[in-house]
Scaffold this motif. Structure first.
Motif, mmCIF file in Angstrom:
data_model
loop_
_atom_site.group_PDB
_atom_site.id
_atom_site.type_symbol
_atom_site.label_atom_id
_atom_site.label_comp_id
_atom_site.label_asym_id
_atom_site.label_seq_id
_atom_site.Cartn_x
_atom_site.Cartn_y
_atom_site.Cartn_z
ATOM 1 N N SER A 73 -35.122 17.427 2.763
ATOM 2 C CA SER A 73 -35.349 17.072 4.162
ATOM 3 C C SER A 73 -35.583 15.565 4.256
ATOM 4 O O SER A 73 -35.835 14.889 3.256
ATOM 5 N N GLU A 74 -35.516 15.046 5.471
ATOM 6 C CA GLU A 74 -35.767 13.619 5.664
ATOM 7 C C GLU A 74 -37.163 13.245 5.182
ATOM 8 O O GLU A 74 -37.347 12.219 4.539
ATOM 9 N N GLN A 75 -38.137 14.084 5.496
ATOM 10 C CA GLN A 75 -39.520 13.783 5.106
ATOM 11 C C GLN A 75 -39.694 13.883 3.592
ATOM 12 O O GLN A 75 -40.403 13.078 2.999
ATOM 13 N N GLU A 76 -39.060 14.855 2.957
ATOM 14 C CA GLU A 76 -39.113 14.936 1.495
ATOM 15 C C GLU A 76 -38.524 13.673 0.870
ATOM 16 O O GLU A 76 -39.080 13.133 -0.088
ATOM 17 N N THR A 77 -37.427 13.205 1.442
ATOM 18 C CA THR A 77 -36.802 11.986 0.935
ATOM 19 C C THR A 77 -37.725 10.793 1.113
ATOM 20 O O THR A 77 -37.855 9.956 0.210
ATOM 21 N N ARG A 78 -38.396 10.711 2.249
ATOM 22 C CA ARG A 78 -39.347 9.610 2.474
ATOM 23 C C ARG A 78 -40.480 9.645 1.456
ATOM 24 O O ARG A 78 -40.851 8.615 0.896
ATOM 25 N N VAL A 79 -41.043 10.833 1.242
ATOM 26 C CA VAL A 79 -42.141 10.971 0.285
ATOM 27 C C VAL A 79 -41.659 10.579 -1.112
ATOM 28 O O VAL A 79 -42.342 9.838 -1.831
ATOM 29 N N LEU A 80 -40.500 11.042 -1.490
ATOM 30 C CA LEU A 80 -39.955 10.736 -2.810
ATOM 31 C C LEU A 80 -39.693 9.240 -2.975
ATOM 32 O O LEU A 80 -39.988 8.654 -4.019
ATOM 33 N N ARG A 81 -39.185 8.616 -1.933
ATOM 34 C CA ARG A 81 -38.915 7.175 -1.980
ATOM 35 C C ARG A 81 -40.217 6.391 -2.174
ATOM 36 O O ARG A 81 -40.287 5.449 -2.966
ATOM 37 N N GLU A 82 -41.268 6.795 -1.475
ATOM 38 C CA GLU A 82 -42.560 6.114 -1.619
ATOM 39 C C GLU A 82 -43.151 6.357 -3.004
ATOM 40 O O GLU A 82 -43.743 5.456 -3.609
ATOM 41 N N ALA A 83 -42.982 7.549 -3.523
ATOM 42 C CA ALA A 83 -43.441 7.846 -4.889
ATOM 43 C C ALA A 83 -42.684 6.973 -5.884
ATOM 44 O O ALA A 83 -43.262 6.459 -6.850
ATOM 45 N N ALA A 84 -41.397 6.770 -5.634
ATOM 46 C CA ALA A 84 -40.576 5.931 -6.511
ATOM 47 C C ALA A 84 -41.055 4.484 -6.499
ATOM 48 O O ALA A 84 -40.895 3.766 -7.486
ATOM 49 N N ARG A 85 -41.652 4.071 -5.398
ATOM 50 C CA ARG A 85 -42.194 2.713 -5.287
ATOM 51 C C ARG A 85 -43.555 2.585 -5.970
ATOM 52 O O ARG A 85 -44.125 1.509 -5.985
ATOM 53 N N GLY A 86 -44.065 3.708 -6.484
ATOM 54 C CA GLY A 86 -45.326 3.670 -7.217
ATOM 55 C C GLY A 86 -46.556 3.914 -6.376
ATOM 56 O O GLY A 86 -47.679 3.743 -6.862
ATOM 57 N N LEU A 87 -46.381 4.342 -5.133
ATOM 58 C CA LEU A 87 -47.531 4.591 -4.281
ATOM 59 C C LEU A 87 -48.256 5.867 -4.691
ATOM 60 O O LEU A 87 -47.626 6.823 -5.176
ATOM 61 N N THR A 88 -49.553 5.886 -4.492
ATOM 62 C CA THR A 88 -50.352 7.086 -4.748
ATOM 63 C C THR A 88 -50.159 8.062 -3.589
ATOM 64 O O THR A 88 -49.650 7.692 -2.520
ATOM 65 N N ASN A 89 -50.617 9.289 -3.785
ATOM 66 C CA ASN A 89 -50.537 10.275 -2.704
ATOM 67 C C ASN A 89 -51.263 9.767 -1.465
ATOM 68 O O ASN A 89 -50.774 9.919 -0.346
ATOM 69 N N ARG A 90 -52.422 9.167 -1.641
ATOM 70 C CA ARG A 90 -53.205 8.648 -0.520
ATOM 71 C C ARG A 90 -52.433 7.535 0.209
ATOM 72 O O ARG A 90 -52.392 7.496 1.434
ATOM 73 N N GLU A 91 -51.807 6.657 -0.559
ATOM 74 C CA GLU A 91 -51.041 5.564 0.050
ATOM 75 C C GLU A 91 -49.807 6.084 0.789
ATOM 76 O O GLU A 91 -49.475 5.598 1.880
ATOM 77 N N ILE A 92 -49.154 7.091 0.204
ATOM 78 C CA ILE A 92 -47.994 7.704 0.862
ATOM 79 C C ILE A 92 -48.437 8.341 2.177
ATOM 80 O O ILE A 92 -47.798 8.165 3.215
ATOM 81 N N ALA A 93 -49.537 9.057 2.136
ATOM 82 C CA ALA A 93 -50.054 9.713 3.344
ATOM 83 C C ALA A 93 -50.331 8.695 4.445
ATOM 84 O O ALA A 93 -49.939 8.898 5.600
#
Length: 76
Positions: free
Chosen positions: A15-35
């Motif tokens: 989904s678009e949101q899954e892709t966004r979350v994955l992209r932010e994870a790829a940038r090294g962000l923590t779960n809290r930062e992604i949220a």
């Protein structure tokens, strides 16, 4: 050297949101930062990551990012 990209019919559908979350994870962000960046709860980030792991058939975020870059052409 051959490409590891999957044929479109073999690629997991994210989904678009899954892709966004994955992209932010790829940038090294923590779960809290992604949220915070995506205006969702940390629990929701964890839910998306769990779904991503299942769809990508991996067990952790590093493997999810690596597989998405290799097979889906994800660009962080």
């Amino acid at each position: 050297m051959g490409s590891k990209a999957l044929h479109p019919q073999d690629r997991p559908v994210l989904s678009e949101q899954e892709t966004r979350v994955l992209r932010e994870a790829a940038r090294g962000l923590t779960n809290r930062e992604i949220a915070a960046r995506l205006y969702i709860s940390e629990t929701t980030v964890k839910t998306y990551l769990s779904r991503l792991f299942a769809k990508l058939e991996v067990n952790d975020r590093t493997a999810a990012v690596a597989k998405a870059i290799e097979t889906l052409g994800l660009k962080p």
